[in-house]
Design an enzyme around this catalytic site. Structure first.
Site, PDB file in Angstrom:
ATOM      1  N   LYS A 198       0.857  -1.413   0.118  1.00 11.96           N
ATOM      2  CA  LYS A 198      -0.117  -0.011  -0.650  1.00 11.96           C
ATOM      3  C   LYS A 198       1.294   0.865   0.119  1.00 11.96           C
ATOM      4  O   LYS A 198       1.902   1.398   0.217  1.00 11.96           O
ATOM      5  CB  LYS A 198      -0.620  -0.171   1.398  1.00 11.96           C
ATOM      6  CG  LYS A 198      -1.638   1.240   1.462  1.00 11.96           C
ATOM      7  CD  LYS A 198      -3.178   0.803   2.693  1.00 11.96           C
ATOM      8  CE  LYS A 198      -3.635   2.925   2.532  1.00 11.96           C
ATOM      9  NZ  LYS A 198      -4.502   2.402   3.606  1.00 11.96           N
ATOM     10  N   LYS A 253      -2.505  -1.720  -3.778  1.00  9.17           N
ATOM     11  CA  LYS A 253      -3.322  -0.454  -4.006  1.00  9.17           C
ATOM     12  C   LYS A 253      -2.107   1.195  -3.910  1.00  9.17           C
ATOM     13  O   LYS A 253      -1.869   0.841  -3.143  1.00  9.17           O
ATOM     14  CB  LYS A 253      -3.877  -0.379  -2.482  1.00  9.17           C
ATOM     15  CG  LYS A 253      -4.688   0.815  -1.956  1.00  9.17           C
ATOM     16  CD  LYS A 253      -5.158   0.485  -0.786  1.00  9.17           C
ATOM     17  CE  LYS A 253      -5.735   2.072  -0.709  1.00  9.17           C
ATOM     18  NZ  LYS A 253      -6.319   2.096   0.727  1.00  9.17           N
TER      19      LYS A 253
END
Ligand code: PBG
Length: 330
Positions: A198, A253
């Site tokens: 992330k 992400k």
């Protein structure tokens, strides 16, 4: 000899039947995870201005929406709470409250809808006054004390009936710590979907509007724990550690700007790998579509296909219901 090309790749593209026959990737409803925002109160649906077509749902609207999603065949929802500022504290303790909004939402959905997976984020940001994912001590997000808080939050959500715990906080060692806590408490069946890679991305802006953490965060950022967008090799180390610590599935992400990472993760580890088409990506497409600059449904489907081509097993997308409807209509 005429100088015609012997190989003509256009031959296979001439007709619809032939294009279908040679198609390498497809988006199906089974690829979709639907992130939803839930808010306290009786107003069923509150629009989010920076996310065209996305609404904050009341508990009962959420239950209806979950039912529709399940009927369409969407495998899973990811629930994000909009927490009342009165419940936010420095330490985000409300994350461990069995009666907090997430837990009530999980119980309501699980009681009303069978056959849909419920995923809950694990991170303190909805519950902290400073909007950070971890505990803030003397200006620093402290890693190890945060693990305790995350484990408490995970156990709380598992007790409410959450199927998949999805740590999005990026603390070191959290997957192992949470796995152990879940197993010790008898939640061996609860799956872990790790937000393994992330990034500290500017594409999360509209999400932070939606859950009200932008204001809390103020001028702060998350660069001491979320990854530097400049790094690729490091993402593989993050994923390797999370697998070792017990992640059942991993996520990259944001999504579209990081397709190279999706490809590398899938190739190197071969485990279920998901991409999050985050709020900013969604809003870019839908905002342009609203102005008539892009064909919204077409660019959405093309984007989702790109995730599949990159190797993703599925995509978290705010457009999940729309897309599922369109796929069904054919
Ligand atoms: C919270 C969290 C964020 C998103 C998912 N979980 C925001 C953040 O890290 O600040 C972003 C999702 C999106 O932008 O759609 N830990």
């Amino acid at each position: 000899m005429p100088a015609f090309p012997r190989t003509r790749l256009r031959r296979n593209r001439q007709t619809d039947w032939s294009r279908r026959l040679v198609r390498e990737n497809r988006v199906t409803v089974d690829d979709l995870i639907w992130p939803v925002f839930v808010v306290n109160g009786d107003t069923p649906r509150v629009p989010i201005p920076s996310m065209p077509g996305v609404e904050r749902l009341s508990l009962s609207a959420l239950v209806d929406a979950a039912g529709q999603a399940a009927e369409l065949g969407i495998p899973a929802l990811a629930i994000f709470p909009v927490i009342d500022p009165a419940h936010k504290t420095l330490d985000g303790a409300h994350a461990g409250d069995p009666d907090n909004l997430v837990c009530r939402a999980v119980r309501a959905v699980k009681a009303a809808v069978s056959d849909v997976g419920v995923i809950c984020d694990v991170a303190l940001d909805p519950f902290t006054t400073h909007g950070q994912d971890g505990l803030l001590v003397d200006g620093e997000i402290v890693n190890d004390p945060t693990l305790e808080a995350l484990a408490r939050q995970s156990l709380n959500q598992a007790a409410a009936g959450c199927d998949v715990i999805a740590p999005s906080d990026m603390m070191d060692g959290r997957i192992g710590f949470i796995r152990e806590a879940l197993d010790e408490a008898g939640y061996q069946r609860v799956q872990i979907l790790s937000y393994a890679a992330k990034y500290a991305s500017a594409f999360y802006g509209p999400f932070r509007d939606a859950v009200g953490s932008r204001k809390a965060l103020g001028g702060g950022d998350k660069r001491t724990y979320q990854m530097d967008p400049a790094n690729g090799d490091e993402a593989l180390r993050e994923v390797a550690l999370d697998i070792e610590e017990g992640a059942d599935m991993v996520m990259v992400k944001p999504g579209m700007p990081y397709l190279d990472i999706v490809r590398r993760v899938k190739e190197q580890f071969g485990l279920p790998t998901y991409a999050y088409q985050v709020s900013g990506e969604y809003s870019m497409l839908m905002g342009a579509a609203e102005r008539g600059w892009l064909d919204g449904p077409a660019v959405m489907l093309e984007s989702l296909l790109a995730f599949k081509r990159a190797g993703a097993d599925g995509v978290l997308t705010y457009a999940a219901v729309d897309v599922a409807r369109r796929l069904k209509a054919g």
